[in-house]
Scaffold this motif. Structure first.
Motif, PDB file in Angstrom:
ATOM      1  N   ALA A  17       0.837  -1.205   0.000  1.00  0.00           N
ATOM      2  CA  ALA A  17       0.000   0.000   0.000  1.00  0.00           C
ATOM      3  C   ALA A  17       0.867   1.248   0.000  1.00  0.00           C
ATOM      4  O   ALA A  17       0.568   2.236  -0.685  1.00  0.00           O
ATOM      5  N   ARG A  18       1.971   1.222   0.761  1.00  0.00           N
ATOM      6  CA  ARG A  18       2.879   2.370   0.784  1.00  0.00           C
ATOM      7  C   ARG A  18       3.507   2.580  -0.589  1.00  0.00           C
ATOM      8  O   ARG A  18       3.683   3.719  -1.034  1.00  0.00           O
ATOM      9  N   GLU A  19       3.845   1.485  -1.257  1.00  0.00           N
ATOM     10  CA  GLU A  19       4.429   1.586  -2.598  1.00  0.00           C
ATOM     11  C   GLU A  19       3.436   2.199  -3.582  1.00  0.00           C
ATOM     12  O   GLU A  19       3.812   3.002  -4.439  1.00  0.00           O
ATOM     13  N   THR A  20       2.163   1.809  -3.457  1.00  0.00           N
ATOM     14  CA  THR A  20       1.135   2.359  -4.338  1.00  0.00           C
ATOM     15  C   THR A  20       0.980   3.852  -4.101  1.00  0.00           C
ATOM     16  O   THR A  20       0.894   4.652  -5.048  1.00  0.00           O
ATOM     17  N   ARG A  21       0.962   4.242  -2.859  1.00  0.00           N
ATOM     18  CA  ARG A  21       0.821   5.660  -2.511  1.00  0.00           C
ATOM     19  C   ARG A  21       2.017   6.463  -3.029  1.00  0.00           C
ATOM     20  O   ARG A  21       1.856   7.562  -3.575  1.00  0.00           O
ATOM     21  N   THR A  22       3.198   5.904  -2.870  1.00  0.00           N
ATOM     22  CA  THR A  22       4.408   6.572  -3.358  1.00  0.00           C
ATOM     23  C   THR A  22       4.374   6.708  -4.871  1.00  0.00           C
ATOM     24  O   THR A  22       4.788   7.739  -5.423  1.00  0.00           O
ATOM     25  N   ARG A  23       3.881   5.678  -5.565  1.00  0.00           N
ATOM     26  CA  ARG A  23       3.808   5.739  -7.021  1.00  0.00           C
ATOM     27  C   ARG A  23       2.858   6.840  -7.472  1.00  0.00           C
ATOM     28  O   ARG A  23       3.143   7.561  -8.446  1.00  0.00           O
ATOM     29  N   ILE A  24       1.749   6.991  -6.774  1.00  0.00           N
ATOM     30  CA  ILE A  24       0.802   8.063  -7.110  1.00  0.00           C
ATOM     31  C   ILE A  24       1.475   9.423  -6.977  1.00  0.00           C
ATOM     32  O   ILE A  24       1.350  10.288  -7.848  1.00  0.00           O
ATOM     33  N   LEU A  25       2.209   9.622  -5.889  1.00  0.00           N
ATOM     34  CA  LEU A  25       2.881  10.901  -5.660  1.00  0.00           C
ATOM     35  C   LEU A  25       3.979  11.145  -6.694  1.00  0.00           C
ATOM     36  O   LEU A  25       4.136  12.269  -7.192  1.00  0.00           O
ATOM     37  N   THR A  26       4.732  10.100  -7.018  1.00  0.00           N
ATOM     38  CA  THR A  26       5.815  10.246  -7.995  1.00  0.00           C
ATOM     39  C   THR A  26       5.276  10.600  -9.368  1.00  0.00           C
ATOM     40  O   THR A  26       5.775  11.526 -10.032  1.00  0.00           O
ATOM     41  N   VAL A  27       4.253   9.889  -9.788  1.00  0.00           N
ATOM     42  CA  VAL A  27       3.648  10.160 -11.094  1.00  0.00           C
ATOM     43  C   VAL A  27       3.009  11.545 -11.110  1.00  0.00           C
ATOM     44  O   VAL A  27       3.124  12.289 -12.092  1.00  0.00           O
ATOM     45  N   SER A  28       2.359  11.902 -10.026  1.00  0.00           N
ATOM     46  CA  SER A  28       1.717  13.218  -9.940  1.00  0.00           C
ATOM     47  C   SER A  28       2.747  14.334 -10.076  1.00  0.00           C
ATOM     48  O   SER A  28       2.532  15.308 -10.815  1.00  0.00           O
ATOM     49  N   ALA A  29       3.868  14.200  -9.365  1.00  0.00           N
ATOM     50  CA  ALA A  29       4.920  15.217  -9.436  1.00  0.00           C
ATOM     51  C   ALA A  29       5.437  15.360 -10.860  1.00  0.00           C
ATOM     52  O   ALA A  29       5.665  16.481 -11.348  1.00  0.00           O
ATOM     53  N   GLN A  30       5.619  14.230 -11.544  1.00  0.00           N
ATOM     54  CA  GLN A  30       6.105  14.273 -12.924  1.00  0.00           C
ATOM     55  C   GLN A  30       5.098  14.952 -13.846  1.00  0.00           C
ATOM     56  O   GLN A  30       5.466  15.792 -14.678  1.00  0.00           O
ATOM     57  N   LEU A  31       3.837  14.606 -13.693  1.00  0.00           N
ATOM     58  CA  LEU A  31       2.796  15.190 -14.541  1.00  0.00           C
ATOM     59  C   LEU A  31       2.599  16.672 -14.244  1.00  0.00           C
ATOM     60  O   LEU A  31       2.431  17.483 -15.164  1.00  0.00           O
ATOM     61  N   PHE A  32       2.595  17.035 -12.968  1.00  0.00           N
ATOM     62  CA  PHE A  32       2.455  18.445 -12.611  1.00  0.00           C
ATOM     63  C   PHE A  32       3.597  19.259 -13.213  1.00  0.00           C
ATOM     64  O   PHE A  32       3.409  20.391 -13.660  1.00  0.00           O
ATOM     65  N   GLY A  33       4.787  18.670 -13.199  1.00  0.00           N
ATOM     66  CA  GLY A  33       5.949  19.379 -13.709  1.00  0.00           C
ATOM     67  C   GLY A  33       5.926  19.568 -15.216  1.00  0.00           C
ATOM     68  O   GLY A  33       6.416  20.572 -15.729  1.00  0.00           O
ATOM     69  N   THR A  34       5.360  18.608 -15.938  1.00  0.00           N
ATOM     70  CA  THR A  34       5.359  18.685 -17.406  1.00  0.00           C
ATOM     71  C   THR A  34       4.078  19.302 -17.969  1.00  0.00           C
ATOM     72  O   THR A  34       4.120  19.999 -18.987  1.00  0.00           O
ATOM     73  N   ARG A  35       2.944  19.068 -17.303  1.00  0.00           N
ATOM     74  CA  ARG A  35       1.655  19.538 -17.833  1.00  0.00           C
ATOM     75  C   ARG A  35       1.082  20.722 -17.057  1.00  0.00           C
ATOM     76  O   ARG A  35       0.228  21.430 -17.576  1.00  0.00           O
ATOM     77  N   GLY A  36       1.548  20.913 -15.834  1.00  0.00           N
ATOM     78  CA  GLY A  36       0.927  21.912 -14.971  1.00  0.00           C
ATOM     79  C   GLY A  36      -0.140  21.261 -14.104  1.00  0.00           C
ATOM     80  O   GLY A  36      -0.714  20.224 -14.480  1.00  0.00           O
ATOM     81  N   ILE A  37      -0.401  21.836 -12.960  1.00  0.00           N
ATOM     82  CA  ILE A  37      -1.364  21.240 -12.037  1.00  0.00           C
ATOM     83  C   ILE A  37      -2.782  21.303 -12.590  1.00  0.00           C
ATOM     84  O   ILE A  37      -3.523  20.311 -12.586  1.00  0.00           O
ATOM     85  N   SER A  38      -3.181  22.478 -13.074  1.00  0.00           N
ATOM     86  CA  SER A  38      -4.558  22.642 -13.542  1.00  0.00           C
ATOM     87  C   SER A  38      -4.878  21.776 -14.753  1.00  0.00           C
ATOM     88  O   SER A  38      -6.054  21.459 -14.998  1.00  0.00           O
ATOM     89  N   ASN A  39      -3.849  21.368 -15.496  1.00  0.00           N
ATOM     90  CA  ASN A  39      -4.068  20.538 -16.684  1.00  0.00           C
ATOM     91  C   ASN A  39      -3.890  19.052 -16.412  1.00  0.00           C
ATOM     92  O   ASN A  39      -3.869  18.249 -17.352  1.00  0.00           O
ATOM     93  N   THR A  40      -3.744  18.702 -15.149  1.00  0.00           N
ATOM     94  CA  THR A  40      -3.541  17.297 -14.786  1.00  0.00           C
ATOM     95  C   THR A  40      -4.701  16.830 -13.907  1.00  0.00           C
ATOM     96  O   THR A  40      -4.865  17.285 -12.787  1.00  0.00           O
ATOM     97  N   SER A  41      -5.491  15.936 -14.414  1.00  0.00           N
ATOM     98  CA  SER A  41      -6.637  15.411 -13.666  1.00  0.00           C
ATOM     99  C   SER A  41      -6.242  14.163 -12.893  1.00  0.00           C
ATOM    100  O   SER A  41      -5.207  13.530 -13.173  1.00  0.00           O
ATOM    101  N   THR A  42      -7.062  13.807 -11.925  1.00  0.00           N
ATOM    102  CA  THR A  42      -6.808  12.569 -11.188  1.00  0.00           C
ATOM    103  C   THR A  42      -6.954  11.357 -12.100  1.00  0.00           C
ATOM    104  O   THR A  42      -6.267  10.339 -11.906  1.00  0.00           O
ATOM    105  N   ASN A  43      -7.810  11.454 -13.099  1.00  0.00           N
ATOM    106  CA  ASN A  43      -7.942  10.354 -14.069  1.00  0.00           C
ATOM    107  C   ASN A  43      -6.637  10.154 -14.834  1.00  0.00           C
ATOM    108  O   ASN A  43      -6.213   9.020 -15.070  1.00  0.00           O
ATOM    109  N   ARG A  44      -5.988  11.268 -15.207  1.00  0.00           N
ATOM    110  CA  ARG A  44      -4.721  11.181 -15.927  1.00  0.00           C
ATOM    111  C   ARG A  44      -3.640  10.576 -15.021  1.00  0.00           C
ATOM    112  O   ARG A  44      -2.844   9.745 -15.450  1.00  0.00           O
TER     113      ARG A  44
END
Length: 217
Positions: A17-44
């Motif tokens: 479960a910790r690994e899954t949570r970490t993966r969500i955060l890692t992917v989110s950080a990457q997407l926020f950095g490349t697409r911007g926060i407002s352009n990144t949905s939870t579905n993405r």
């Protein structure tokens, strides 16, 4: 729509479960950095992380909670580095102490550069994390100043710590994009340290000389 919740999800205790949570955060950080926060949905985020949106919502109620978690992590990294200053031998001038504090923040923020740019661009950096961490960081800076300066009779050390932290941290925050603007990061940090260090030295010297001046009146 994400499920409604009144508070942040509990942190998982099992390794998977910790690994899954970490993966969500890692992917989110990457997407926020490349697409911007407002352009990144939870579905993405869920799709890029290779999981269903339902799985993501078991760990985070919405995108804002993910943003807050990532921002808090940045401040915790800075706080931990600052706390180590208090355990090390202190034999520095105010100018060198300021430079060290700024460099620490710069190292953390630059290493998370794309995410920091996204947070700033979406005005999330100031709306998440600062209220909780600013007083804690300021207390560490205050103790650090006391170690460096020694007795500070007549010096408003609380105001000094506030100005020191916020001016230095603003420089560190902007340092993420300085090179893109053609600025030399090290030069800007050095000049900022010169300015704040000179001010601290002047204030403490004036305070030390004040009693003697009063006696001449």
């Amino acid at each position: 729509m994400p499920p409604q919740a009144d508070k942040q999800r509990k942190r998982p205790k099992q390794d998977r479960a910790r690994e899954t949570r970490t993966r969500i955060l890692t992917v989110s950080a990457q997407l926020f950095g490349t697409r911007g926060i407002s352009n990144t949905s939870t579905n993405r985020i869920a799709a890029e992380a290779g999981m269903s949106i339902g799985t993501l919502y078991r760990y985070f109620t919405d995108r804002d909670e993910i943003v807050k978690e990532l921002t808090d992590s940045l401040f915790l990294q800075v706080e931990e580095r600052y706390a180590k200053l208090l355990t090390a031998a202190v034999d520095k001038t105010p100018r060198d102490a300021v430079a060290e504090v700024i460099h620490i923040a710069v190292e953390v923020l630059v290493s998370n550069g794309p995410l920091v740019r996204a947070l700033v661009a979406d005005l999330q950096f100031y709306g998440s994390g600062i209220p909780e961490f600013e007083p804690r960081l300021r207390m560490i800076i205050k103790l650090y100043l006391i170690q460096i300066l020694g007795p500070t009779n007549g010096v408003d050390i609380d105001t000094m710590a506030f100005i020191f932290l916020n001016t230095g941290f603003a420089t560190a925050l902007r340092s993420v994009e300085m090179e893109e603007q053609g600025l030399d990061r090290d030069v800007v940090i050095a000049k900022t340290a010169d300015m704040i260090g000179s001010w601290i030295t002047t204030v403490t010297q004036e305070s030390a000389n004040q009693p003697a001046a009063d006696q001449l009146r």
